[in-house]
Design an enzyme around this catalytic site. Structure first.
Site, short mmCIF file in Angstrom:
data_model
loop_
_atom_site.label_atom_id
_atom_site.label_comp_id
_atom_site.label_asym_id
_atom_site.label_seq_id
_atom_site.Cartn_x
_atom_site.Cartn_y
_atom_site.Cartn_z
N HIS A 224 1.00 -1.34 -0.16
CA HIS A 224 -0.01 0.11 -0.14
C HIS A 224 0.87 1.25 0.05
CE1 HIS A 224 -3.40 2.37 0.59
NE2 HIS A 224 -3.78 2.14 1.90
N HIS A 264 -2.13 -2.22 -9.93
CA HIS A 264 -3.23 -1.78 -8.84
C HIS A 264 -4.42 -2.71 -8.82
CE1 HIS A 264 -5.72 1.30 -7.04
NE2 HIS A 264 -4.74 1.63 -6.67
N ASP A 319 2.39 6.00 -6.80
CA ASP A 319 3.62 5.70 -6.33
C ASP A 319 4.86 5.81 -6.96
OD1 ASP A 319 2.54 5.57 -3.62
OD2 ASP A 319 2.05 3.60 -3.89
N1 COA Z 1 5.11 -6.02 -10.83
C1 COA Z 1 5.23 -7.25 -11.43
N2 COA Z 1 4.08 -8.06 -11.52
C2 COA Z 1 3.00 -7.65 -10.96
C3 COA Z 1 3.14 -6.24 -10.23
C4 COA Z 1 4.04 -5.48 -10.06
N3 COA Z 1 4.15 -4.49 -9.23
N4 COA Z 1 1.71 -5.95 -9.73
C5 COA Z 1 1.13 -7.03 -10.12
N5 COA Z 1 1.67 -7.93 -10.84
C6 COA Z 1 1.21 -9.12 -11.44
C7 COA Z 1 1.24 -10.11 -10.57
O1 COA Z 1 2.45 -11.13 -10.40
C8 COA Z 1 0.10 -11.33 -10.94
O2 COA Z 1 0.61 -11.92 -12.31
P1 COA Z 1 0.08 -13.45 -12.37
O3 COA Z 1 -1.55 -13.23 -12.52
O4 COA Z 1 0.82 -13.72 -13.54
O5 COA Z 1 0.35 -13.99 -10.99
C9 COA Z 1 -0.93 -9.98 -11.60
O6 COA Z 1 -0.15 -8.81 -11.92
C10 COA Z 1 -1.96 -9.68 -10.70
O7 COA Z 1 -1.35 -9.30 -9.27
P2 COA Z 1 -1.99 -9.45 -7.98
O8 COA Z 1 -0.85 -9.14 -6.79
O9 COA Z 1 -2.70 -10.58 -7.74
O10 COA Z 1 -2.85 -7.87 -7.96
P3 COA Z 1 -3.42 -7.43 -6.93
O11 COA Z 1 -4.84 -6.62 -7.31
O12 COA Z 1 -3.74 -8.18 -5.65
O13 COA Z 1 -2.27 -6.35 -6.28
C11 COA Z 1 -0.92 -4.62 -5.79
C12 COA Z 1 -2.17 -5.06 -6.42
C13 COA Z 1 -0.82 -3.17 -5.80
C14 COA Z 1 -0.90 -5.24 -4.61
C15 COA Z 1 0.29 -5.28 -6.79
O14 COA Z 1 0.22 -4.67 -8.33
C16 COA Z 1 1.55 -4.78 -6.19
O15 COA Z 1 1.96 -5.51 -5.49
N6 COA Z 1 2.23 -3.71 -6.76
C17 COA Z 1 3.44 -3.41 -6.23
C18 COA Z 1 3.24 -2.58 -4.91
C19 COA Z 1 2.66 -1.24 -5.24
O16 COA Z 1 3.26 -0.30 -6.18
N7 COA Z 1 1.55 -0.74 -4.57
C20 COA Z 1 1.05 0.41 -4.54
C21 COA Z 1 -0.49 0.48 -4.80
S1 COA Z 1 -1.07 1.89 -5.12
#
Ligand code: COA
Length: 382
Positions: A224, A264, A319
């Site tokens: 987050h 996201h 971010d």
């Molecule tokens: N880098 C690489 N791959 C990513 C990614 C990232 N930052 N964010 C998501 N993915 C990929 C995942 O590996 C997954 O791939 P798969 O389906 O092949 O396994 C897919 O995208 C979905 O990811 P998931 O974690 O299930 O999505 P979510 O909706 O639960 O997660 C976040 C959303 C924000 C937690 C996630 O995108 C993330 O961890 N981002 C990095 C941290 C970040 O920037 N957070 C700030 C958000 S405002």
């Protein structure tokens, strides 16, 4: 039934809200109907707080009275500052120091306010918290630099005053405007994890201090609010590595590494806030070092197509560019998430008040997957 289970509450509607709306496919964000682009370009952070808390944009008189009232609440009790000092001396993380100090703020409520429980009182408490968080954070930074905190300047707006307290110098207008915009962009964003945390706490009819303290805890995680700090650490890692940014990101994605600042839960395209912050980053790059802007845009170009659509399934979120913008403003990396909290406290308070107006205890359930029947064995016989 498996279909009833929504892991991570993804897509689950739990409340109605007039505060902010996200169109994840169009990449659109509005606060009470106003596009984020218009607010970032034309409003101040105080105007946005007013909009979120009172439901309409203030006129000049309303804004002047509100700004003055907020500025009058900035000072923090010396006993709390002493705790902030000892946390800084002990090397505490700023986000943890903020969480502790915010919780302590309830002990310094003005006469008669501590027990006031109506929504008006909650709003006054929320306003006080939002006014005091910048003072707490700036004091923490000053203490760990071996300096004494400065007195807030009521003549300055919230963003400008923070930069002044933080750096000890009057900020230049570009820095103040960029920072004010960053605060606007982070103020609210639907039922994200920290806002929902605040709402869950408020739904028990707990006080605003508990709700905001809980929100800070939820925001601190790397999935987050912690991501902006991770972004900058990655940018520095790239800068210090032997690899070109493009090769770095190629290798990182091949290794299945998560790129902070990308992806996201709600946006399927580029986050509109990232677009605005990218412009600010470009402006700061023109004035100073373009290195960070160049690295970020190279990563973005690799991970998205020319229309900004996620080529590899992920697009930049807020971010991704806030990290390098803060870096270019000379703000230490571990302060990025606390600054996010400084802004988002406005959204937390707005949601808490909105929810408590028509409160219902938030109490979901888990599908039990443990054993149904176990014979209890007394301790001595296990
Ligand atoms: N880098 C690489 N791959 C990513 C990614 C990232 N930052 N964010 C998501 N993915 C990929 C995942 O590996 C997954 O791939 P798969 O389906 O092949 O396994 C897919 O995208 C979905 O990811 P998931 O974690 O299930 O999505 P979510 O909706 O639960 O997660 C976040 C959303 C924000 C937690 C996630 O995108 C993330 O961890 N981002 C990095 C941290 C970040 O920037 N957070 C700030 C958000 S405002």
């Amino acid at each position: 039934m498996a279909d009833d289970l929504k892991k991570g509450l993804e897509g689950v509607l739990v409340a109605e809200s007039d505060l902010s709306s996200i169109d994840g496919d169009a990449g659109r964000l509005i606060y009470r109907g106003y596009p984020i682009e218009a607010l970032a370009a034309g409003a101040s952070f105080e105007e946005v707080l007013y909009l979120l808390w009172y439901g309409h944009l203030p006129d000049e008189g309303e804004l002047a009275a509100f700004t003055e009232a907020m500025a009058a609440e900035r000072s923090v009790d010396p006993a709390i500052l002493e705790t902030v000092r000892s946390l800084a001396d002990a090397g505490e993380e700023p986000m943890a120091a903020l969480r502790t100090a915010t919780s302590m703020l309830s002990a310094t409520e003005p006469e008669g306010e501590a027990d006031a429980e109506d929504l008006e009182a909650s709003l006054r408490k929320g306003r006080r918290i939002t006014a005091k968080i910048p003072t707490v954070l700036a004091a923490f930074e000053r203490y760990r630099q071996g300096e004494e905190p400065l007195d807030p300047d009521p003549a300055l707006g919230l963003a400008e005053n923070f930069l002044y307290l933080f750096t000890g110098e009057q900020p230049d207008p570009v820095a103040a405007e960029t920072f004010d915009q960053a605060l606007i962009l982070h103020a609210d964003h639907g039922l994200n994890a920290s806002t929902f945390t605040s709402m869950v706490i408020a739904s028990t009819m707990a006080d605003v201090y508990s709700a905001i303290t809980g929100g800070i805890g939820a925001l601190s995680g790397p999935l987050h609010g912690g991501a902006n700090q991770d972004v900058m650490e990655v940018l520095i890692e790239i800068d210090e590595s032997d690899l070109e940014p493009r090769n770095w990101v190629e290798q990182a994605t091949e290794e299945g590494r998560r790129i902070p600042g990308f992806g996201h839960r709600v946006y399927n395209v580029k986050d509109p806030r990232a677009k605005i912050l990218r412009e600010r980053s470009a402006e700061l790059a023109e004035e100073g070092d373009s290195k960070w802007y160049d690295i970020t845009t190279t990563l973005e170009a690799y991970l998205t197509d020319e229309k900004g659509l996620p080529e590899k399934g992920i697009a930049p979120n807020v971010d991704f560019y806030s990290g390098s913008v803060y870096y270019q403003l000379g703000i230490p990396i571990d302060m990025y998430t606390p600054i996010f909290a400084m802004s988002r406290s406005g959204g937390w308070i707005a949601h808490v008040l909105e929810y408590q107006r028509d409160n219902r205890l938030i109490r979901p359930r888990a599908r039990y997957t443990g054993p149904e029947e176990q014979a209890f064995v007394p301790l001595q016989e296990r």
